[in-house]
Design a protein around this motif. Structure first.
Motif: not given
Length: 98
Positions: A85-86, A88-89, A92-93
């Protein structure tokens, strides 16, 4: 067909299915699911090994290993999901900053 062969065969089949899926699929989530399937196969094989054919009670050591393995697998899966999850975040950033 005895329970020992049923559990052992199911374990080998699950392990092979998980290995195939691990090698074929690219997304990290699918690879994580494949690893969990492989772990379930190993647990089945351990339970099959614990069986004694002479009517005696099964060996408790493989059962204890399977219980410990389940706890470790759940913890490792939770950690891997959080890291995914981190990741993927962070991706995206990076995409937004371009």
């Amino acid at each position: 067909m005895t329970e020992q062969f049923l559990y052992g065969g199911a374990g080998i089949l699950l392990f092979a299915l998980g290995l195939w899926s691990l090698l074929v699929h690219a997304p990290l989530l699918r690879k994580l699911i494949a690893l969990n399937i492989m772990g379930g196969g190993v647990f089945h094989v351990f339970i099959a090994v614990a069986h004694r054919s002479d009517g005696a009670p099964p060996d408790p050591v493989p059962h204890a290993l399977v219980l410990t393995g389940i706890v470790v697998a759940v913890s490792a899966t939770a950690l891997a999901l959080a890291m995914n999850s981190r990741l993927e975040d962070a991706d995206q950033e990076v995409d937004r900053s371009r």
